[in-house]
Each structure stands twice: as C-alpha cells, then as structure tokens.
Design an enzyme around this catalytic site. Structure first.
Site, PDB file in Angstrom:
ATOM      1  N   GLU A 208      -5.987  -7.783  -0.644  1.00 15.08           N
ATOM      2  CA  GLU A 208      -6.657  -7.442   0.792  1.00 15.08           C
ATOM      3  C   GLU A 208      -8.015  -6.962   0.448  1.00 15.08           C
ATOM      4  O   GLU A 208      -8.462  -6.118  -0.286  1.00 15.08           O
ATOM      5  CB  GLU A 208      -5.858  -6.392   1.597  1.00 15.08           C
ATOM      6  CG  GLU A 208      -4.678  -6.530   2.165  1.00 15.08           C
ATOM      7  CD  GLU A 208      -4.341  -5.636   3.091  1.00 15.08           C
ATOM      8  OE1 GLU A 208      -5.052  -4.531   3.481  1.00 15.08           O
ATOM      9  OE2 GLU A 208      -3.006  -5.320   2.980  1.00 15.08           O
TER      10      GLU A 208
ATOM     11  N   GLU B  58       0.659  -1.167   0.023  1.00 12.23           N
ATOM     12  CA  GLU B  58      -0.017  -0.081   0.005  1.00 12.23           C
ATOM     13  C   GLU B  58       0.911   1.290  -0.125  1.00 12.23           C
ATOM     14  O   GLU B  58       1.026   2.107   0.999  1.00 12.23           O
ATOM     15  CB  GLU B  58      -0.961   0.169   1.117  1.00 12.23           C
ATOM     16  CG  GLU B  58      -2.023  -1.046   1.179  1.00 12.23           C
ATOM     17  CD  GLU B  58      -3.147  -1.098   2.146  1.00 12.23           C
ATOM     18  OE1 GLU B  58      -2.764  -0.285   3.050  1.00 12.23           O
ATOM     19  OE2 GLU B  58      -4.062  -1.646   1.871  1.00 12.23           O
TER      20      GLU B  58
END
Length: 348
Positions: free
Chosen positions: A271, A160
């Site tokens: 995710e 991320e």
C-alpha cells in the site's frame, strides 16, 4: 528466502531494472470493495453488492490495459468464515473465485488480502484469548485448498497487524504458513509486520521490532516475501491530503531497504498513495524511481486504491470516473510495463 520460483525473476528482470532504472516487474493496485463493511457477531450475512463487492471484469480490464499486472484483493475473514473452524461460505467463495479466476486466466497476479488488521470481528486479536493462531491458520488452510492449483494467486496473510506483541503476530504467521504448506499449497506467501507493517518503522521496537521478530518466520518451501506499507503525510497514516516533501518516499524506505539487503529479504510495497497536490507527481516519481533502483529488494508494488465503492473525493482513488482517468493514473504510467508484460518462471 526465495531461492526458487520468483528468484528466477529477480535474477533476470530484477537485475536489469537495477541497471536501467526500468519499471519494477510487478506493479498494480488494490481493488477495494470486499472489505467495505464492518462485521458484527450475530448479524445476518451481509448483502453482496450492497455492503461489499469484489472486483469486476471491467475493473480488471481497465487496469490491465494500463499495464498493471498485480492486483491486491481486500476482503474480510468473517465474510468467508462467519464462525471459526467451520467450512467456508460457498456462495461467497464462488463470487471471490469468479473474480480471481478472471484475472489469473490472463496471467495477472492476484494477491489475496484478508483485510482484518490481525483481528476477527474487529476486536478479537489473533493469538489472543478469544481467537487463537490455530483458528486463523485453519481459515488459511481452507483458503489454500481452494487456490493451490493457481500459481498466479499469492497469499497475503493479513492486512496491517497493529497494537499487539510483535512476536505474537509472527507466531500466528508461522501457524498460517504451516497450515498452508500442510494443505499442499506452493503459492507465494506475503508476510506483513506489526505496527501497521510500516516500512518506516520496521526496525524500531527493540526486541519486539519487525526486523528482529520476522527472522523467526519458517517456510518449508522458503517461498515467501515481506509486505510493507508506506504513506507520505506527516504521521504516515495516509489520511491527509499532503506530502511532507518530494523526497519523503525514498527517505522513508531507505532504512527498510538497507535492512532487507543485509538480511537477503525481498519485499512488496502493498500500500502507498499520493494525493493530487503541487508536489504530488514529483513525490510519486521520486518514490518509484528509488524502488526501481533498489530492485534487488523490491518485487513490486500495489497502489492504494481503486474500486467503485469509493466516493469521488477520496484522495488516493484511481478508479476512472465518468469515463475519465484519475490524475494519478497518468503519473503511474511511466512506472508500468504497458503492453510489454514481464515474463515469469514458476518453480518450487
């Protein structure tokens, strides 16, 4: 992209999944624990088993028995390399390798995940004035040398990236890919985007959008895919015990899937999670059914998260507690292969 290797899988199981709405070939879970502490410069090496830990044999056995075959392993760059451009910490590397090898010996896939948000010690952005792209690429060169003999190990470049120029991140990604391939590694590489690699924001940002900047990625082997993340609460952060609607997952993936199809890209949803709420189960099924219908884009997914270090109240935890399965595990089972695992072809 993916003209070889897993392209074999997409031509076989991928097209079959699209026609029959069968589970995607690869499905699993993030086994959290290696990223658990917050590193600070100058501190002693954290105590293993106290501040962080890697996946246990019991965890791998449990989730494999459910039919999962893809395990994302979060850990921290700083744990393995406390100072840039130095050898990897051999004691910690041995712990990580022991856990990884246990899984891959069973022909389960491990996705290595430096869970660093494109940062070193929390503040130094990769490609910025304090930590260069080449520093991070050197880390990946050393890590690639340790795992290049195992085709069941995949390399997720970092978790991320956010709050940096998007092209700066993809320039760093290219440096890592060059280092990995220069080390002789043929492992599959997963490349995330900026803005928390959100699927729903992939095409936003104009000239600094992930959709535009990812086109600058160069892999000599052409053996890489995109990693995106997605959560289903109002702001997409995954922090609220709520979902917007039972169809929000498919809606948030729709634009990314269209873009990926137009650009002949493949992807993994690295995710996502659904809390136990009245619409939760329906939301989960709708999300995964949409991915199964779009199996020309999706290779698979990893649920966030499991791991013994969560407390029992964490909204997405699927670690069994006191011998009991978590509710979401039952929701996921129809989207797993179970005992019949997919077959793979590996060639570069």
């Amino acid at each position: 992209m993916l003209k070889n290797g897993l392209w074999i899988l997409s031509l076989g199981l991928g097209l079959a999944s699209s026609a029959l709405a069968a589970p995607l070939p690869l499905a699993g879970v993030n086994l959290a624990g290696g990223e658990w502490y917050r590193p600070r410069k100058g501190e002693p090496h954290p105590a293993y088993g106290v501040r962080y830990s890697y996946s246990t044999k019991a965890e791998i056995d449990y989730f494999a028995a459910q039919g999962m075959n893809l395990f994302r392993y979060p850990f921290l760059w700083e744990t393995l390399q406390p100072t840039v451009r130095t050898p990897l910490d051999q004691a910690d590397l041995a712990r990580l390798k022991e856990s990884v090898r246990y899984a891959t010996a069973r022909k389960l896939i491990v996705l290595l995940d430096p869970h660093n948000y494109a940062r070193y010690y929390g503040t130094d952005i990769i490609g910025g004035p304090n930590v260069s792209s080449e520093d991070f690429a050197d880390f990946w060169r050393l890590l690639a040398l340790e795992f290049e003999d195992d085709p069941y190990v995949w390399f997720g470049l970092v978790d991320e990236p956010h709050n940096l120029p998007t092209q700066q991140w993809f320039d760093a990604a290219n440096a890592c890919i060059t280092a990995i391939r220069g080390a002789g590694s043929k492992n599959l590489i997963l490349v995330p985007g900026n803005r928390w690699t959100g699927a729903q924001s992939w095409t936003t940002g104009g000239d600094q959008s992930n959709a535009k900047c990812v086109l600058s990625v160069i892999d000599p082997l052409d053996y890489w895919v995109i990693e995106v993340h997605m959560y289903l609460d109002a702001d997409g952060s995954g922090t609220e015990r709520s979902v917007v609607s039972s169809t929000i997952g498919a809606e948030r993936l729709k634009t990314f899937v269209r873009w990926a199809r137009e650009n002949k890209m493949r992807a993994v949803l690295g995710e996502f999670g659904v809390p136990v709420v009245p619409e939760g189960e329906e939301t989960l099924h709708n999300t995964l059914k949409s991915m199964e219908a779009d199996s020309d884009v999706w290779l698979g997914w990893t649920w966030w998260a499991a791991g013994a270090r969560w407390n029992k109240q964490y909204i997405f935890d699927i670690e069994p507690r006191d011998g009991q399965d978590r509710p979401q595990m039952a929701w996921l089972r129809p989207h797993l292969y179970g005992a019949k695992m997919p077959r793979f072809g590996w060639a570069v």
